[in-house]
Motif scaffolding. Structure first.
Motif, mmCIF file in Angstrom:
data_model
loop_
_atom_site.group_PDB
_atom_site.id
_atom_site.type_symbol
_atom_site.label_atom_id
_atom_site.label_comp_id
_atom_site.label_asym_id
_atom_site.label_seq_id
_atom_site.Cartn_x
_atom_site.Cartn_y
_atom_site.Cartn_z
ATOM 1 N N SER A 174 0.964 -1.038 0.342
ATOM 2 C CA SER A 174 0.438 0.549 -0.048
ATOM 3 C C SER A 174 0.428 1.147 -0.373
ATOM 4 C CB SER A 174 -0.765 0.108 1.036
ATOM 5 O OG SER A 174 -1.950 -1.231 0.969
ATOM 6 N N THR A 175 1.740 1.213 0.561
ATOM 7 C CA THR A 175 2.844 2.332 1.148
ATOM 8 C C THR A 175 3.491 2.677 -0.282
ATOM 9 O OG1 THR A 175 2.866 1.995 2.935
ATOM 10 C CG2 THR A 175 4.545 3.076 1.872
ATOM 11 N N ILE A 176 3.920 1.563 -1.419
ATOM 12 C CA ILE A 176 4.673 1.874 -2.526
ATOM 13 C C ILE A 176 3.579 2.257 -3.717
ATOM 14 C CG2 ILE A 176 5.824 0.296 -4.776
ATOM 15 C CD1 ILE A 176 7.437 -1.616 -1.901
ATOM 16 N N VAL A 177 2.830 1.862 -3.828
ATOM 17 C CA VAL A 177 1.619 2.293 -4.686
ATOM 18 C C VAL A 177 1.164 3.749 -4.101
ATOM 19 C CG1 VAL A 177 -1.276 1.692 -5.390
ATOM 20 C CG2 VAL A 177 0.256 -0.297 -5.192
ATOM 21 N N ILE A 178 0.841 4.404 -2.864
ATOM 22 C CA ILE A 178 0.228 5.356 -2.342
ATOM 23 C C ILE A 178 1.922 6.693 -3.033
ATOM 24 C CG2 ILE A 178 0.069 7.086 -1.331
ATOM 25 C CD1 ILE A 178 -1.986 4.949 0.117
ATOM 26 N N ALA A 179 2.822 6.041 -2.813
ATOM 27 C CA ALA A 179 3.904 6.926 -2.792
ATOM 28 C C ALA A 179 4.004 6.854 -4.646
ATOM 29 C CB ALA A 179 5.207 6.057 -3.219
ATOM 30 N N ILE A 180 4.063 6.063 -5.422
ATOM 31 C CA ILE A 180 4.322 6.363 -6.696
ATOM 32 C C ILE A 180 2.674 7.400 -7.372
ATOM 33 C CG2 ILE A 180 3.649 4.741 -8.985
ATOM 34 C CD1 ILE A 180 4.764 2.423 -7.493
ATOM 35 N N LEU A 181 2.034 6.690 -7.028
ATOM 36 C CA LEU A 181 0.756 7.836 -7.561
ATOM 37 C C LEU A 181 0.538 8.833 -6.502
ATOM 38 C CD1 LEU A 181 -2.946 5.271 -6.129
ATOM 39 C CD2 LEU A 181 -1.689 6.363 -8.670
ATOM 40 N N LEU A 182 1.466 9.500 -5.906
ATOM 41 C CA LEU A 182 1.651 10.903 -5.598
ATOM 42 C C LEU A 182 3.008 11.401 -6.110
ATOM 43 C CD1 LEU A 182 1.432 10.488 -1.507
ATOM 44 C CD2 LEU A 182 -0.136 11.847 -2.970
ATOM 45 N N GLY A 183 3.870 10.380 -6.553
ATOM 46 C CA GLY A 183 5.031 10.885 -7.896
ATOM 47 C C GLY A 183 4.632 11.208 -9.289
ATOM 48 N N VAL A 184 3.654 10.364 -9.327
ATOM 49 C CA VAL A 184 2.412 10.455 -11.119
ATOM 50 C C VAL A 184 2.070 11.672 -10.775
ATOM 51 C CG1 VAL A 184 1.120 10.005 -12.732
ATOM 52 C CG2 VAL A 184 3.056 8.313 -11.745
ATOM 53 N N PHE A 185 1.125 12.160 -9.271
ATOM 54 C CA PHE A 185 0.430 13.163 -9.068
ATOM 55 C C PHE A 185 1.501 14.638 -9.590
ATOM 56 C CE2 PHE A 185 -2.421 16.325 -6.777
ATOM 57 C CZ PHE A 185 -2.881 16.530 -7.776
#
Length: 59
Positions: free
Chosen positions: A36-47
């Protein structure tokens, strides 16, 4: 002093009532947290990258 002793006795009694998770439960929970942490970090990075690209286009 008796209140402190009573506190520790009651604390130990309460800890004996706790149902501790098994090793498999803990490992699977940690796995969920890491994914979950990795997925959220990737989404925030893309955003963040999209917002930065938008700001650079405007300015």
């Amino acid at each position: 002093m008796s209140k402190i002793t009573q506190f520790f006795k009651e604390s130990v009694a309460e800890l004996r009532k706790v149902v501790w998770p098994t090793r498999d439960d803990v490992v699977s929970s940690v796995g969920v947290v890491i994914v979950s942490t990795i997925v959220i970090a990737i989404l925030l990075g893309v955003f963040d990258a999209l917002l930065m690209a938008g700001v650079q286009i405007v300015f």
